[in-house]
Design an enzyme around this catalytic site. Structure first.
Site, PDB file in Angstrom:
ATOM      1  N   SER A 116       6.842   6.257   5.615  1.00 40.27           N
ATOM      2  CA  SER A 116       7.328   5.241   4.680  1.00 40.27           C
ATOM      3  C   SER A 116       7.676   3.943   5.402  1.00 40.27           C
ATOM      4  O   SER A 116       6.832   3.355   6.066  1.00 40.27           O
ATOM      5  CB  SER A 116       8.524   5.810   3.901  1.00 40.27           C
ATOM      6  OG  SER A 116       8.872   4.979   2.827  1.00 40.27           O
ATOM      7  N   HIS A 161       2.747   5.003   1.479  1.00 42.19           N
ATOM      8  CA  HIS A 161       2.774   5.048   0.014  1.00 42.19           C
ATOM      9  C   HIS A 161       3.398   3.767  -0.520  1.00 42.19           C
ATOM     10  O   HIS A 161       4.057   3.028   0.215  1.00 42.19           O
ATOM     11  CB  HIS A 161       3.556   6.278  -0.473  1.00 42.19           C
ATOM     12  CG  HIS A 161       4.999   6.274  -0.073  1.00 42.19           C
ATOM     13  ND1 HIS A 161       5.952   5.501  -0.697  1.00 42.19           N
ATOM     14  CD2 HIS A 161       5.656   6.950   0.902  1.00 42.19           C
ATOM     15  CE1 HIS A 161       7.126   5.709  -0.142  1.00 42.19           C
ATOM     16  NE2 HIS A 161       6.969   6.579   0.836  1.00 42.19           N
TER      17      HIS A 161
END
Length: 255
Positions: free
Chosen positions: A132, A155
């Site tokens: 992340s 993501h």
């Protein structure tokens, strides 16, 4: 009449017999027990190093304090350390070791920008995971390494808590996401198109959109520079330190 005379004779405690706790063999034994309890070893290596090692583990904590059972990295702890390492003349290089699941976007970007703006050589190493918002931190160094079995999850940015369903909310989210994309693509060899392709890929993550890349795949995509461990990262950092020490104009070919 003095206070002592009024109270009668004062009985002072006798000095303890034998070694005082903390001195001699008893003190060393106590220190060894503490070392075993805290670090699992009887002797702690003490050495003066010209490299400052910073670890980013657990979840990156932002403006909201996370629960005490969470392992966290607090950006208000890291930023002063980086500032101190930058101005300490004894520190010649910075090694950043990551094993993080991500966390607060602005806190992660603040740490990444701080690392990228250091003038001293810096090398990043992903061990376990750099997921992340850990991705921008992983690429913020002059050279980046990833363990062969380490993973990185890419993501889109998500919001938690109360979300107001108006166009401005999604515009803000898109701008914040562009900040992450711009930083990653400017500090690595991955293209913006490829990074967004990995970010918006469907069918790979069970409950989310995105991609999990393993060490060699991250290198193949240009996200990370090389596959390696702590030895490779330290060797590269020492090479960058030695290169920085060379006077300008040296090292060329002679005729």
């Amino acid at each position: 009449m003095s206070a002592v005379d009024m109270a009668g004779p004062v009985n002072l405690p006798n000095p303890p017999e034998g070694p005082v706790p903390g001195d001699g063999e008893q003190g060393r034994a106590s220190g060894s027990v503490q070392a075993v309890q805290q670090l699992g070893q009887t002797t702690v290596p003490q050495t003066d190093s010209n490299i400052f090692c910073m670890t980013i583990i657990g979840q990156i904590e932002g403006h909201i304090v996370l629960p005490p059972q969470n392992k966290t990295t607090k950006y208000e702890h890291l930023i002063p350390q980086l500032a101190a390492a930058e101005q300490n003349p004894k520190i010649e290089g910075i090694l950043v070791v990551l094993n993080t699941v991500g966390g607060d976007v602005e806190a992660g970007l603040a740490i990444a920008e701080m690392i990228a703006s250091l003038t001293k050589p810096k090398v990043t190493l992903v061990l376990g995971g750099g997921h992340s918002i850990g991705v921008p931190i992983a690429v913020a160094g002059d050279r980046s390494f990833i363990a062969e079995t380490a993973t990185m999850t890419i993501h889109p940015i998500r919001l938690n808590g109360l979300v107001i369903g108006v166009p401005q909310t999604f515009e803000y989210l898109d701008k914040m996401q562009e900040r992450v994309v711009r930083f990653v693509t400017s500090h690595s060899r991955i293209s913006e198109a490829r990074f967004k392709e990995l970010m918006f890929k469907t069918g790979e993550l069970t409950r989310d959109i995105g991609t999990t890349v393993i060490g060699p795949d991250a290198v193949r995509d240009g996200l990370i520079d090389a596959v390696g461990g702590i030895g490779d990262a330290l060797a590269e950092l020492n090479r960058l330190i030695a290169q920085r020490k060379q006077p300008a104009g040296t090292g060329g070919a002679l005729q």
